[in-house]
Design a protein around this motif. Sequence first.
Motif, short mmCIF file in Angstrom:
data_model
loop_
_atom_site.label_atom_id
_atom_site.label_comp_id
_atom_site.label_asym_id
_atom_site.label_seq_id
_atom_site.Cartn_x
_atom_site.Cartn_y
_atom_site.Cartn_z
N ASN A 90 0.86 -1.68 0.37
CA ASN A 90 -0.49 -0.03 0.30
C ASN A 90 0.64 1.20 -0.31
OD1 ASN A 90 -2.65 -1.91 -0.06
ND2 ASN A 90 -1.87 -1.61 2.58
N THR A 107 -6.31 3.77 -2.64
CA THR A 107 -5.55 3.04 -3.49
C THR A 107 -4.80 2.86 -4.55
OG1 THR A 107 -6.32 0.97 -4.17
CG2 THR A 107 -6.29 1.45 -1.36
N MET A 111 -0.22 -1.69 -4.33
CA MET A 111 -0.77 -2.41 -3.84
C MET A 111 0.24 -3.29 -3.50
SD MET A 111 -3.62 -3.09 -5.67
CE MET A 111 -5.63 -3.80 -4.26
N HIS A 171 -7.28 -2.69 0.85
CA HIS A 171 -6.90 -2.64 -0.59
C HIS A 171 -8.33 -2.57 -1.63
CE1 HIS A 171 -3.47 -5.62 -0.22
NE2 HIS A 171 -4.25 -5.58 1.47
#
Length: 467
Positions: A90, A107, A111, A171
């Motif tokens: 992230n 996001t 990730m 996420h």
Amino acid sequence: SPNDKLDILVAADLMVDNSYGTPRYFEGPRPDNLVPSAKFSNDFDAVAQDLDGSYDRVGMGASLTIDYETGIGTWHSITAVRDFDGKMFNFDFDAVDARTSDGLDSTEAFMYQNTTLRSASQEIRLDWSLGDRFDGIAGLYYLDEDQYRIEELAASGLVGSSWRDDPPDGHGPDDLPRDILDQSMNTKSFALFVDGNFHLTDKATISGGVRWTDDEKSGSTQCWQVGAFFCADVYKTSYSDSWSEPSWRIAFEYQALENIMGYLSATRGYKSGGFSNSASGDGTAEEVAPLLATPYKPEFSLSYEAGLRMQFADGRVTVNPTLFYVEYTDVQFLFLKQDSNSFISGNIGGATNQGIEVDVDFRATDDLTLWASYAYQDSEYTEGLAYDVDIKGNQLQLTPENSLTLGFDYRTTLANGHDIFFNGDLVEKSRQYDDATNDPIASTEFKNLLNLRAGYAPSKNVEVSLW
């Protein structure tokens, strides 16, 4: 040390890092592709990112060094292995708090990214001398290294991005376009080298050496899934190439007086070629494959140096001035192509760097040492394009014109036998650029960077310091 001829040293190290990601500052106007609710700040005291990000990295290594004295010289064997596994989660790289109208975090980030490195190296070297006039070294070196990286990227908070009502924690939405990309590379490097010093007289020495290096690189890049950043198509491309080049040095030094030595030297340096790690945002698989399979060229340098090494006042004052000139050809450069968000490695032409360095060390008392170091660098790209911008005449990356460091070190023993110490330095550097285009936004200037340390040593085995 089983006997007076043999020394064996085993060393190992371990690094564990579980830390947060890096905050970023936003520069420039508001991007047109952000959702209306997106926040950003041009204030250097504030960041507007919406994810901290985190690291989970483990690195370890070990080495075995064997030194063995024989009748012809001392043999050295250095065997080393290294292992690294680095995960990043992230990572918010746009410095914008791009929240949607329903308040969910975006996001627009890496990730997930995992990088692994496995390497093994072996060096065997002989140090020898022939009488009082000649001494030298000769040996070989071998490296075998595997690197692998896989990453998953997603973009949200942008116009057109979609969201679920209850995305997985940290996420974003499941239906967000995601790139999944991996790269692997194996590097093998083998070198033979010899270097020697011939003492013409008690005052004059000529020295030189040559190294032949053979580098081989092979690997692949693969886009598993098309998203909004790097992957415009699904593909897999393999590539390989090799380079063999000599590098060398020659030097002459003369001990004019007991406390003054001068020298001249010329050196040729070499850095192997390689491959871009991605170009997938540039088109279809058929268009991308040739770009990735075409290597960029090696980089070369030819440097000349002249200097003096001087001591005065019974060794209390040391003054070391150095003049240098370096000419680079086929300078290697990493481009971020903003039209496709892909990184392209290539060669951007030639460059030069010339200047002077002066180091001064003054032992004022047995307890106090003062020192200063100054460097002036006049660097420029002599030809080339970066991002289709003519960079001729621009300053080299990370090469400030003026650099100055002033420092002191004080250590004394108290009446009770305990030591106290103080040291510090002040660093000043003129502007250096992160990019060949010399964009002021991507630059750094060091002003009044001060380091101070104070300490107390109640015994030879214990030392406490405050920095």
